[in-house]
Design a protein around this motif. Structure first.
Motif, short mmCIF file in Angstrom:
data_model
loop_
_atom_site.label_atom_id
_atom_site.label_comp_id
_atom_site.label_asym_id
_atom_site.label_seq_id
_atom_site.Cartn_x
_atom_site.Cartn_y
_atom_site.Cartn_z
N ALA A 1 40.25 35.92 26.09
CA ALA A 1 39.65 35.63 27.40
C ALA A 1 40.11 36.65 28.44
O ALA A 1 39.32 37.08 29.29
N THR B 1 43.41 37.54 38.38
CA THR B 1 42.91 37.52 37.01
C THR B 1 43.22 36.18 36.34
O THR B 1 43.98 35.38 36.88
N ALA C 1 31.18 36.70 39.34
CA ALA C 1 30.29 36.12 38.33
C ALA C 1 31.08 35.46 37.21
O ALA C 1 30.65 34.44 36.66
N LEU C 2 32.24 36.04 36.87
CA LEU C 2 33.06 35.49 35.79
C LEU C 2 33.99 34.38 36.27
O LEU C 2 34.24 33.43 35.55
N ARG C 3 34.54 34.55 37.48
CA ARG C 3 35.47 33.58 38.06
C ARG C 3 35.18 33.53 39.56
O ARG C 3 35.71 34.33 40.33
N ASP D 1 38.28 39.93 27.87
CA ASP D 1 36.90 39.79 28.33
C ASP D 1 36.80 39.96 29.85
O ASP D 1 35.94 40.69 30.34
N PHE D 2 37.69 39.33 30.59
CA PHE D 2 37.66 39.45 32.06
C PHE D 2 37.96 40.88 32.50
O PHE D 2 37.27 41.43 33.36
N SER E 1 31.06 41.46 39.88
CA SER E 1 31.32 41.19 38.46
C SER E 1 32.42 40.14 38.29
O SER E 1 32.30 39.24 37.46
N CYS E 2 33.47 40.28 39.07
CA CYS E 2 34.57 39.31 38.98
C CYS E 2 34.15 37.94 39.47
O CYS E 2 34.49 36.92 38.86
N ARG F 1 34.73 43.09 31.30
CA ARG F 1 33.46 42.81 31.99
C ARG F 1 33.62 42.71 33.49
O ARG F 1 32.71 43.07 34.23
N GLY F 2 34.75 42.25 33.99
CA GLY F 2 34.94 42.10 35.43
C GLY F 2 35.51 43.33 36.10
O GLY F 2 35.03 43.76 37.14
#
Length: 177
Positions: free
Chosen positions: A45, A135, A112-114, A48-49, A109-110, A52-53
């Protein structure tokens, strides 16, 4: 006499400006002059962050133990498996250079993920635009982009007051280059 001099040729960071282009991700192997080691309970995980982030890539990994991430040259992070991580982000942060054109997309991007992981972007008194990200490991990461230098700005006056002047604007910084 100042001990400071222009040494920008050592850095992968491009000259500040609205059209500055980020360097390509750096895949070479070198002796790392500095790096961050960040413990994580969930290595997959976290990777991935960060990928992608935050725009890092996996340079290499040791399954279940460690992943070495990188962005530009000298922007290295080791994510290491741990049984626990701090429950909240520390006051300390780790900062990574980027260009102005990346700030908004990094923040988006960040988010969108968190969704609650991002603070900013905000401008600083030292001529940067920063975005702070917490993070999944509760690390406080700051991406910082230099703004174009305006010699008539308050930021320029603040820097000159502590002896930092741009090349060609006075002082004897240029004598050391």
């Amino acid at each position: 006499m100042s001990d400071y001099y222009n040494a920008f040729e050592m850095s992968p960071v491009p000259a500040p400006g609205p059209d500055a282009v980020a360097p390509e991700p750096f895949r070479g192997i070198y002796g790392m002059p500095a790096f961050a080691t960040i413990p994580t309970r969930d290595l997959a995980a976290s990777v991935d962050f960060w990928v992608r982030g935050l725009g890092f890539f996996e340079l290499f990994g040791i399954p279940g133990t460690l992943v070495h991430l990188r962005r530009w040259a000298f922007q290295d992070v080791l994510l290491v498996s741990a049984e626990s991580v701090p429950e909240q982000a520390p006051a300390m942060s780790v900062s990574f250079a980027c260009v102005l054109g990346e700030i908004e997309s990094l923040a988006e991007s960040c988010r969108a993920l968190r969704p609650d992981s991002v603070d900013g972007p905000r401008d600083t008194p030292w001529t940067t635009r920063d975005v702070e990200v917490i993070t999944p490991e509760n690390a406080r990461i700051v991406f910082t982009a230099a703004k174009p230098f305006d010699p008539d700005s308050q930021e320029a006056k603040n820097l000159a007051a502590v002896g930092i002047t741009p090349p060609g604007v006075g002082g004897d910084n240029g004598g050391h280059a």
